[in-house]
Design a protein around this motif. Sequence first.
Motif, PDB file in Angstrom:
ATOM      1  N   ARG A 132     -25.575 -62.396   0.632  1.00  0.00           N
ATOM      2  CA  ARG A 132     -25.065 -61.443  -0.357  1.00  0.00           C
ATOM      3  C   ARG A 132     -25.668 -60.062  -0.079  1.00  0.00           C
ATOM      4  NH1 ARG A 132     -28.947 -60.974  -4.681  1.00  0.00           N
ATOM      5  NH2 ARG A 132     -30.576 -62.573  -4.495  1.00  0.00           N
ATOM      6  N   PRO A 133     -24.862 -59.035  -0.205  1.00  0.00           N
ATOM      7  CA  PRO A 133     -25.354 -57.685   0.086  1.00  0.00           C
ATOM      8  C   PRO A 133     -26.216 -57.149  -1.050  1.00  0.00           C
ATOM      9  CG  PRO A 133     -23.074 -57.588  -0.637  1.00  0.00           C
ATOM     10  CD  PRO A 133     -23.440 -59.040  -0.551  1.00  0.00           C
ATOM     11  N   GLY A 134     -27.427 -56.728  -0.719  1.00  0.00           N
ATOM     12  CA  GLY A 134     -28.282 -56.079  -1.712  1.00  0.00           C
ATOM     13  C   GLY A 134     -28.775 -57.019  -2.791  1.00  0.00           C
ATOM     14  N   GLY A 143     -29.412 -55.454  -6.089  1.00  0.00           N
ATOM     15  CA  GLY A 143     -29.316 -54.682  -7.323  1.00  0.00           C
ATOM     16  C   GLY A 143     -28.615 -55.454  -8.428  1.00  0.00           C
ATOM     17  N   LYS A 144     -28.730 -54.938  -9.656  1.00  0.00           N
ATOM     18  CA  LYS A 144     -28.140 -55.619 -10.809  1.00  0.00           C
ATOM     19  C   LYS A 144     -26.628 -55.739 -10.699  1.00  0.00           C
ATOM     20  CE  LYS A 144     -31.717 -54.530 -14.229  1.00  0.00           C
ATOM     21  NZ  LYS A 144     -31.995 -53.875 -15.540  1.00  0.00           N
ATOM     22  N   SER A 145     -25.986 -54.695 -10.192  1.00  0.00           N
ATOM     23  CA  SER A 145     -24.526 -54.733 -10.088  1.00  0.00           C
ATOM     24  C   SER A 145     -24.080 -55.812  -9.105  1.00  0.00           C
ATOM     25  CB  SER A 145     -23.992 -53.365  -9.642  1.00  0.00           C
ATOM     26  OG  SER A 145     -24.549 -52.997  -8.380  1.00  0.00           O
ATOM     27  N   ASN A 146     -24.812 -55.941  -7.989  1.00  0.00           N
ATOM     28  CA  ASN A 146     -24.472 -56.977  -7.008  1.00  0.00           C
ATOM     29  C   ASN A 146     -24.727 -58.374  -7.559  1.00  0.00           C
ATOM     30  OD1 ASN A 146     -23.655 -55.230  -4.910  1.00  0.00           O
ATOM     31  ND2 ASN A 146     -25.781 -54.865  -4.309  1.00  0.00           N
ATOM     32  N   VAL A 147     -25.818 -58.511  -8.312  1.00  0.00           N
ATOM     33  CA  VAL A 147     -26.141 -59.808  -8.914  1.00  0.00           C
ATOM     34  C   VAL A 147     -25.059 -60.214  -9.907  1.00  0.00           C
ATOM     35  CG1 VAL A 147     -27.746 -61.004 -10.454  1.00  0.00           C
ATOM     36  CG2 VAL A 147     -28.628 -59.631  -8.558  1.00  0.00           C
ATOM     37  N   LYS A 148     -24.579 -59.270 -10.704  1.00  0.00           N
ATOM     38  CA  LYS A 148     -23.531 -59.570 -11.682  1.00  0.00           C
ATOM     39  C   LYS A 148     -22.247 -60.021 -10.991  1.00  0.00           C
ATOM     40  CE  LYS A 148     -25.103 -56.571 -15.451  1.00  0.00           C
ATOM     41  NZ  LYS A 148     -24.778 -55.383 -16.289  1.00  0.00           N
ATOM     42  N   ALA A 196     -18.626 -64.551  -9.908  1.00  0.00           N
ATOM     43  CA  ALA A 196     -17.847 -65.308  -8.921  1.00  0.00           C
ATOM     44  C   ALA A 196     -18.206 -66.793  -8.923  1.00  0.00           C
ATOM     45  CB  ALA A 196     -18.064 -64.723  -7.533  1.00  0.00           C
ATOM     46  N   GLY A 197     -19.038 -67.216  -9.881  1.00  0.00           N
ATOM     47  CA  GLY A 197     -19.408 -68.628  -9.970  1.00  0.00           C
ATOM     48  C   GLY A 197     -20.498 -69.033  -8.998  1.00  0.00           C
ATOM     49  N   LYS A 198     -21.305 -68.050  -8.590  1.00  0.00           N
ATOM     50  CA  LYS A 198     -22.393 -68.314  -7.648  1.00  0.00           C
ATOM     51  C   LYS A 198     -23.745 -68.070  -8.328  1.00  0.00           C
ATOM     52  CE  LYS A 198     -19.482 -68.669  -4.079  1.00  0.00           C
ATOM     53  NZ  LYS A 198     -19.308 -69.876  -3.237  1.00  0.00           N
ATOM     54  N   ILE A 199     -24.798 -68.573  -7.695  1.00  0.00           N
ATOM     55  CA  ILE A 199     -26.159 -68.336  -8.170  1.00  0.00           C
ATOM     56  C   ILE A 199     -26.900 -67.502  -7.130  1.00  0.00           C
ATOM     57  CG2 ILE A 199     -28.389 -69.401  -8.699  1.00  0.00           C
ATOM     58  CD1 ILE A 199     -26.987 -71.705  -9.932  1.00  0.00           C
ATOM     59  N   PRO A 200     -27.400 -66.325  -7.520  1.00  0.00           N
ATOM     60  CA  PRO A 200     -28.185 -65.513  -6.585  1.00  0.00           C
ATOM     61  C   PRO A 200     -29.454 -66.256  -6.180  1.00  0.00           C
ATOM     62  CG  PRO A 200     -27.623 -64.282  -8.574  1.00  0.00           C
ATOM     63  CD  PRO A 200     -27.281 -65.702  -8.837  1.00  0.00           C
ATOM     64  N   SER A 201     -29.784 -66.196  -4.906  1.00  0.00           N
ATOM     65  CA  SER A 201     -30.965 -66.890  -4.401  1.00  0.00           C
ATOM     66  C   SER A 201     -31.583 -66.082  -3.275  1.00  0.00           C
ATOM     67  CB  SER A 201     -30.593 -68.294  -3.891  1.00  0.00           C
ATOM     68  OG  SER A 201     -29.938 -69.041  -4.894  1.00  0.00           O
ATOM     69  N   ASN A 213     -31.262 -62.510   1.170  1.00  0.00           N
ATOM     70  CA  ASN A 213     -30.609 -62.716  -0.122  1.00  0.00           C
ATOM     71  C   ASN A 213     -29.332 -63.523   0.100  1.00  0.00           C
ATOM     72  OD1 ASN A 213     -32.454 -61.163  -1.699  1.00  0.00           O
ATOM     73  ND2 ASN A 213     -31.516 -59.294  -0.907  1.00  0.00           N
ATOM     74  N   ILE A 214     -29.233 -64.639  -0.590  1.00  0.00           N
ATOM     75  CA  ILE A 214     -28.087 -65.525  -0.415  1.00  0.00           C
ATOM     76  C   ILE A 214     -27.501 -65.880  -1.779  1.00  0.00           C
ATOM     77  CG2 ILE A 214     -28.918 -66.515   1.758  1.00  0.00           C
ATOM     78  CD1 ILE A 214     -29.973 -68.907   0.152  1.00  0.00           C
ATOM     79  N   SER A 215     -26.346 -66.517  -1.764  1.00  0.00           N
ATOM     80  CA  SER A 215     -25.741 -67.038  -2.990  1.00  0.00           C
ATOM     81  C   SER A 215     -25.292 -68.472  -2.735  1.00  0.00           C
ATOM     82  CB  SER A 215     -24.555 -66.173  -3.430  1.00  0.00           C
ATOM     83  OG  SER A 215     -23.534 -66.176  -2.446  1.00  0.00           O
ATOM     84  N   LEU A 216     -25.383 -69.292  -3.786  1.00  0.00           N
ATOM     85  CA  LEU A 216     -25.038 -70.712  -3.694  1.00  0.00           C
ATOM     86  C   LEU A 216     -24.059 -71.073  -4.797  1.00  0.00           C
ATOM     87  CD1 LEU A 216     -28.700 -71.937  -3.226  1.00  0.00           C
ATOM     88  CD2 LEU A 216     -26.960 -71.987  -1.442  1.00  0.00           C
TER      89      LEU A 216
END
Length: 233
Positions: free
Chosen positions: A12-14, A16-21, A26-31, A42-45
């Motif tokens: 996942r790029p970056g 920041g709060k906007s990217n995390v949101k 999108a139904g993912k969990i920031p990790s 930084n990845i998403s699952l």
Amino acid sequence: MSKETSLNAEIRPGAGKSNVKKVISAGKIPSVIYGLGEDPINISLDKILIQKEISAGGFLTRIFSLNIDGKKNLAIPREVQFDPLSDQPIHVDFLRLAPDSKITLDIPTHFINEETSPGIKRGGVLNVNRRTIQLSCPANNIPEEIVFDLDGLEIGDTIRISSVTLPEGVVPLITDRDFTVASVAAPTVVKEPETPVEDEGEGEGEGEGEGEGEGEGEGEGEGEGEGEGEGEG
């Protein structure tokens, strides 16, 4: 032994709060995955898959193979953050591992064969001193739990770490003593306070006194009536 579970992860790029949101919507969990001297990524699952793995239990003691851009990354979860309102996972930290890595984990204890312990059958109580044990484990040989057998134990018997054979390469962090894990204790009997019983003799004495007083009063009344009648005649 803990089984290796494969999960697909996306970079996942970056952070920041906007990217995390965007990731969460999108139904993912920031990790994030870090360790072994490499830069953190930084990845998403997939949220549903992570919730399923957490619900299965032992999430923080299991090995995962994270597929990131076609590259396999051996890792173990080190921390999970939950939303304080919904109690849903919102972030996971993963630590990279090499096949020959050693890691310190709190492994849960489990006790079997209570029904064949003579001490427990006679009312003894299993006192558990350690619900988990800190162990140094090879990344490829992490036990899901440490099982202790209660078969044949009597009241007063103690279960120590030496009572079990640990998997190869797994050692407790406490090495200077054979520490206690649990024991079979004698049952605790709570004696209820006795209810005071009134003395039967005291009750009988009170009844007799009242009867005697009434008899005396009747005699006095009769004497007074007879005297008055004779005087008038």
